[in-house]
Design a protein around this motif. Structure first.
Motif, PDB file in Angstrom:
ATOM      1  N   THR A  20      18.325 -41.942  20.054  1.00 45.24           N
ATOM      2  CA  THR A  20      18.075 -40.690  19.591  1.00 45.24           C
ATOM      3  C   THR A  20      18.941 -40.199  18.958  1.00 45.24           C
ATOM      4  OG1 THR A  20      17.573 -39.049  20.885  1.00 45.24           O
ATOM      5  CG2 THR A  20      15.481 -40.922  19.520  1.00 45.24           C
ATOM      6  N   LEU A  21      19.404 -39.326  17.773  1.00 45.36           N
ATOM      7  CA  LEU A  21      21.118 -38.201  17.743  1.00 45.36           C
ATOM      8  C   LEU A  21      20.402 -36.702  17.335  1.00 45.36           C
ATOM      9  CD1 LEU A  21      22.924 -40.824  15.684  1.00 45.36           C
ATOM     10  CD2 LEU A  21      23.000 -39.936  18.179  1.00 45.36           C
ATOM     11  N   GLU A  22      20.963 -36.105  17.681  1.00 46.33           N
ATOM     12  CA  GLU A  22      20.274 -34.857  17.624  1.00 46.33           C
ATOM     13  C   GLU A  22      21.100 -34.508  16.702  1.00 46.33           C
ATOM     14  OE1 GLU A  22      20.465 -30.096  19.780  1.00 46.33           O
ATOM     15  OE2 GLU A  22      21.632 -31.944  21.009  1.00 46.33           O
ATOM     16  N   ARG A  23      19.541 -33.694  15.483  1.00 43.59           N
ATOM     17  CA  ARG A  23      20.399 -33.395  14.592  1.00 43.59           C
ATOM     18  C   ARG A  23      20.768 -31.690  14.355  1.00 43.59           C
ATOM     19  NH1 ARG A  23      18.896 -34.645   8.745  1.00 43.59           N
ATOM     20  NH2 ARG A  23      17.649 -35.907   9.998  1.00 43.59           N
ATOM     21  N   PRO A  24      21.898 -32.294  14.004  1.00 42.34           N
ATOM     22  CA  PRO A  24      22.804 -30.934  13.736  1.00 42.34           C
ATOM     23  C   PRO A  24      21.813 -29.231  13.149  1.00 42.34           C
ATOM     24  CG  PRO A  24      24.278 -32.188  12.164  1.00 42.34           C
ATOM     25  CD  PRO A  24      22.596 -32.631  13.138  1.00 42.34           C
ATOM     26  N   SER A  25      22.022 -28.125  13.862  1.00 39.74           N
ATOM     27  CA  SER A  25      21.072 -26.669  12.756  1.00 39.74           C
ATOM     28  C   SER A  25      22.147 -26.593  10.940  1.00 39.74           C
ATOM     29  CB  SER A  25      21.237 -25.531  13.804  1.00 39.74           C
ATOM     30  OG  SER A  25      22.772 -25.094  13.829  1.00 39.74           O
ATOM     31  N   PHE A  26      20.754 -27.265  10.620  1.00 38.97           N
ATOM     32  CA  PHE A  26      21.112 -26.746   9.382  1.00 38.97           C
ATOM     33  C   PHE A  26      22.095 -25.062   9.214  1.00 38.97           C
ATOM     34  CE2 PHE A  26      20.609 -24.683   4.948  1.00 38.97           C
ATOM     35  CZ  PHE A  26      21.334 -25.552   3.661  1.00 38.97           C
ATOM     36  N   ALA A  27      23.181 -25.230   8.399  1.00 39.26           N
ATOM     37  CA  ALA A  27      23.714 -24.203   7.681  1.00 39.26           C
ATOM     38  C   ALA A  27      24.663 -24.173   6.577  1.00 39.26           C
ATOM     39  CB  ALA A  27      25.504 -23.973   8.672  1.00 39.26           C
ATOM     40  N   GLU A  28      24.198 -23.457   6.091  1.00 42.05           N
ATOM     41  CA  GLU A  28      24.389 -23.190   4.155  1.00 42.05           C
ATOM     42  C   GLU A  28      25.625 -22.659   3.825  1.00 42.05           C
ATOM     43  OE1 GLU A  28      24.718 -24.102   1.437  1.00 42.05           O
ATOM     44  OE2 GLU A  28      22.102 -24.026   1.412  1.00 42.05           O
ATOM     45  N   VAL A  29      26.314 -23.813   2.729  1.00 39.73           N
ATOM     46  CA  VAL A  29      27.913 -22.760   2.430  1.00 39.73           C
ATOM     47  C   VAL A  29      28.085 -21.544   2.504  1.00 39.73           C
ATOM     48  CG1 VAL A  29      27.508 -25.156   1.562  1.00 39.73           C
ATOM     49  CG2 VAL A  29      27.395 -23.726   0.232  1.00 39.73           C
ATOM     50  N   PRO A  30      29.098 -21.021   2.762  1.00 34.91           N
ATOM     51  CA  PRO A  30      29.830 -19.373   2.700  1.00 34.91           C
ATOM     52  C   PRO A  30      29.701 -18.973   1.409  1.00 34.91           C
ATOM     53  CG  PRO A  30      30.941 -20.789   3.691  1.00 34.91           C
ATOM     54  CD  PRO A  30      30.363 -21.614   3.408  1.00 34.91           C
ATOM     55  N   ARG A  31      29.429 -18.158   0.715  1.00 33.80           N
ATOM     56  CA  ARG A  31      29.196 -17.956  -0.534  1.00 33.80           C
ATOM     57  C   ARG A  31      30.624 -17.408  -0.533  1.00 33.80           C
ATOM     58  NH1 ARG A  31      25.351 -18.421  -4.745  1.00 33.80           N
ATOM     59  NH2 ARG A  31      26.384 -17.525  -6.424  1.00 33.80           N
ATOM     60  N   ALA A  32      31.326 -17.169   0.378  1.00 32.64           N
ATOM     61  CA  ALA A  32      33.105 -16.646  -0.121  1.00 32.64           C
ATOM     62  C   ALA A  32      33.990 -17.395  -0.004  1.00 32.64           C
ATOM     63  CB  ALA A  32      33.091 -16.272   1.204  1.00 32.64           C
ATOM     64  N   ALA A  33      32.815 -18.581  -0.350  1.00 34.23           N
ATOM     65  CA  ALA A  33      34.218 -20.381  -1.192  1.00 34.23           C
ATOM     66  C   ALA A  33      33.999 -20.206  -1.854  1.00 34.23           C
ATOM     67  CB  ALA A  33      33.848 -21.104   0.795  1.00 34.23           C
ATOM     68  N   LEU A  34      32.974 -20.715  -1.939  1.00 37.35           N
ATOM     69  CA  LEU A  34      32.531 -20.433  -3.886  1.00 37.35           C
ATOM     70  C   LEU A  34      32.901 -19.855  -4.897  1.00 37.35           C
ATOM     71  CD1 LEU A  34      28.492 -21.660  -3.205  1.00 37.35           C
ATOM     72  CD2 LEU A  34      30.594 -23.394  -3.193  1.00 37.35           C
ATOM     73  N   LEU A  35      32.473 -18.666  -4.415  1.00 34.03           N
ATOM     74  CA  LEU A  35      33.664 -17.513  -5.365  1.00 34.03           C
ATOM     75  C   LEU A  35      35.093 -17.555  -5.207  1.00 34.03           C
ATOM     76  CD1 LEU A  35      30.755 -14.344  -4.661  1.00 34.03           C
ATOM     77  CD2 LEU A  35      31.334 -15.691  -5.997  1.00 34.03           C
ATOM     78  N   ALA A  36      35.659 -18.460  -3.822  1.00 30.71           N
ATOM     79  CA  ALA A  36      37.384 -18.362  -4.187  1.00 30.71           C
ATOM     80  C   ALA A  36      37.226 -19.176  -4.711  1.00 30.71           C
ATOM     81  CB  ALA A  36      37.612 -18.426  -2.789  1.00 30.71           C
ATOM     82  N   ALA A  37      36.476 -20.458  -4.726  1.00 32.63           N
ATOM     83  CA  ALA A  37      36.703 -21.756  -5.601  1.00 32.63           C
ATOM     84  C   ALA A  37      36.545 -21.190  -7.056  1.00 32.63           C
ATOM     85  CB  ALA A  37      36.332 -22.742  -4.921  1.00 32.63           C
ATOM     86  N   ALA A  38      35.534 -20.606  -7.321  1.00 33.55           N
ATOM     87  CA  ALA A  38      34.761 -20.169  -8.965  1.00 33.55           C
ATOM     88  C   ALA A  38      34.859 -18.679  -8.869  1.00 33.55           C
ATOM     89  CB  ALA A  38      33.892 -21.746  -9.524  1.00 33.55           C
ATOM     90  N   PRO A  39      35.521 -18.522  -8.934  1.00 31.24           N
ATOM     91  CA  PRO A  39      34.848 -16.958  -9.166  1.00 31.24           C
ATOM     92  C   PRO A  39      33.933 -16.613 -10.681  1.00 31.24           C
ATOM     93  CG  PRO A  39      36.848 -16.537  -9.041  1.00 31.24           C
ATOM     94  CD  PRO A  39      37.249 -17.747  -9.290  1.00 31.24           C
ATOM     95  N   GLU A  40      33.823 -17.351 -11.584  1.00 33.24           N
ATOM     96  CA  GLU A  40      33.053 -17.482 -12.506  1.00 33.24           C
ATOM     97  C   GLU A  40      31.480 -17.456 -12.434  1.00 33.24           C
ATOM     98  OE1 GLU A  40      34.832 -21.109 -12.276  1.00 33.24           O
ATOM     99  OE2 GLU A  40      34.984 -19.335 -12.191  1.00 33.24           O
ATOM    100  N   LEU A  41      31.545 -17.746 -11.204  1.00 37.35           N
ATOM    101  CA  LEU A  41      29.905 -19.014 -10.816  1.00 37.35           C
ATOM    102  C   LEU A  41      29.411 -17.722  -9.749  1.00 37.35           C
ATOM    103  CD1 LEU A  41      30.459 -22.487 -10.610  1.00 37.35           C
ATOM    104  CD2 LEU A  41      29.490 -21.807 -11.731  1.00 37.35           C
ATOM    105  N   ALA A  42      29.693 -16.472  -9.697  1.00 34.60           N
ATOM    106  CA  ALA A  42      29.194 -15.664  -8.794  1.00 34.60           C
ATOM    107  C   ALA A  42      27.640 -15.150  -8.920  1.00 34.60           C
ATOM    108  CB  ALA A  42      30.089 -13.957  -9.180  1.00 34.60           C
ATOM    109  N   GLY A  43      27.260 -15.125  -9.648  1.00 31.32           N
ATOM    110  CA  GLY A  43      25.848 -15.245 -10.014  1.00 31.32           C
ATOM    111  C   GLY A  43      24.978 -16.390 -10.307  1.00 31.32           C
ATOM    112  N   ALA A  44      25.379 -17.526  -9.626  1.00 32.66           N
ATOM    113  CA  ALA A  44      24.425 -19.147  -9.753  1.00 32.66           C
ATOM    114  C   ALA A  44      24.397 -18.866  -8.210  1.00 32.66           C
ATOM    115  CB  ALA A  44      25.327 -20.177 -10.571  1.00 32.66           C
ATOM    116  N   SER A  45      23.834 -19.329  -8.316  1.00 32.07           N
ATOM    117  CA  SER A  45      22.578 -20.519  -7.059  1.00 32.07           C
ATOM    118  C   SER A  45      23.615 -21.484  -6.571  1.00 32.07           C
ATOM    119  CB  SER A  45      21.649 -20.470  -6.593  1.00 32.07           C
ATOM    120  OG  SER A  45      20.847 -21.725  -8.032  1.00 32.07           O
ATOM    121  N   VAL A  46      22.930 -22.060  -4.998  1.00 31.39           N
ATOM    122  CA  VAL A  46      24.381 -23.080  -4.914  1.00 31.39           C
ATOM    123  C   VAL A  46      24.019 -24.483  -5.798  1.00 31.39           C
ATOM    124  CG1 VAL A  46      24.796 -24.729  -2.589  1.00 31.39           C
ATOM    125  CG2 VAL A  46      24.833 -21.982  -2.400  1.00 31.39           C
TER     126      VAL A  46
END
Length: 224
Positions: A20-46
């Motif tokens: 068996t392999l232990e599943r790593p804990s889930f972590a959502e992508v940081p919002r800051a990284a998304l905004l840095a890559a595409a500021p025009e998508l500030a109001g969009a969900s992941v």
């Protein structure tokens, strides 16, 4: 009776993998990284961003394929890794060119420890899928006849294996991931989803069928 030497015992021992392999804990992508890559998508969900990326994947992959291998090789020595790579391009409306280049090496030293594997990437694709992404260098302004791609060096457990993840981030094809890892029966690939994979892993019959197929494909003896 003579005791078997330690070298003989080690030579006859078998390599064992964990059951068996232990599943790593889930972590959502940081919002800051998304905004840095595409500021025009500030109001969009992941989820919306990922669906948008999947819809535009053909244009992004076309942009990657349009980069000349003579200017963007698949690998470079560490000693010659530049901060930017400039690649000439022909303006095309059906292409979305990459914004960065990942220069990947193995975290553990190996025979190719002095080489970086190069993967052109779109910053938003990376930001939408990688929760522990280091800060990306800001993308350079694009000229009309070339792209100026910042290079980000990273160390991974297996740099060559990143090609599987690289393709999945664009296409989301689970069947391509599994077939790249090991032989899969054709019937198992039919209507493949994350849900069917989880169901198969909980089915003794499916696990036996998969293991038998894997042994047959590798010409292995199931009793050994």
């Amino acid at each position: 009776m003579h005791r078997q030497s330690s070298s003989a015992r080690s030579g006859s021992s078998k390599f064992q993998l964990p059951r068996t392999l232990e599943r790593p804990s889930f972590a959502e992508v940081p919002r800051a990284a998304l905004l840095a890559a595409a500021p025009e998508l500030a109001g969009a969900s992941v989820d919306y961003i990922r669906k948008h990326l999947l819809a535009t994947a053909p244009q992004m992959l076309a942009g990657t394929s349009a980069l000349s291998p003579s200017h963007l090789p698949s690998a470079l020595p560490k000693c010659g890794l530049p901060p930017y790579i400039t690649v000439p391009v022909f303006p095309r409306q059906d292409c979305v060119y990459p914004t960065h280049v990942l220069a990947l090496s193995n975290a553990s030293p190996s025979g190719s420890a002095d080489t970086h594997l190069l993967f052109p990437i779109h910053a938003l694709v990376l930001a939408a899928h990688c929760s522990k992404l280091p800060h990306l260098p800001p993308p350079a302004p694009r000229a009309s006849v070339s792209v100026h791609l910042p290079v980000l060096p990273l160390a991974l457990p297996s740099a060559p294996a990143f090609s599987i993840l690289h393709a999945f981030m664009y296409t989301h094809r689970l069947d391509a991931v599994l077939t790249a890892l090991f032989p899969i029966p054709p019937r198992f690939l039919h209507a493949l989803t994350h849900k069917t994979v989880r169901a198969a892993l909980q089915s003794g019959a499916d696990l036996h069928h998969l293991s038998a197929h894997l042994c047959a494909a590798s010409a292995a003896d199931m009793q050994s």
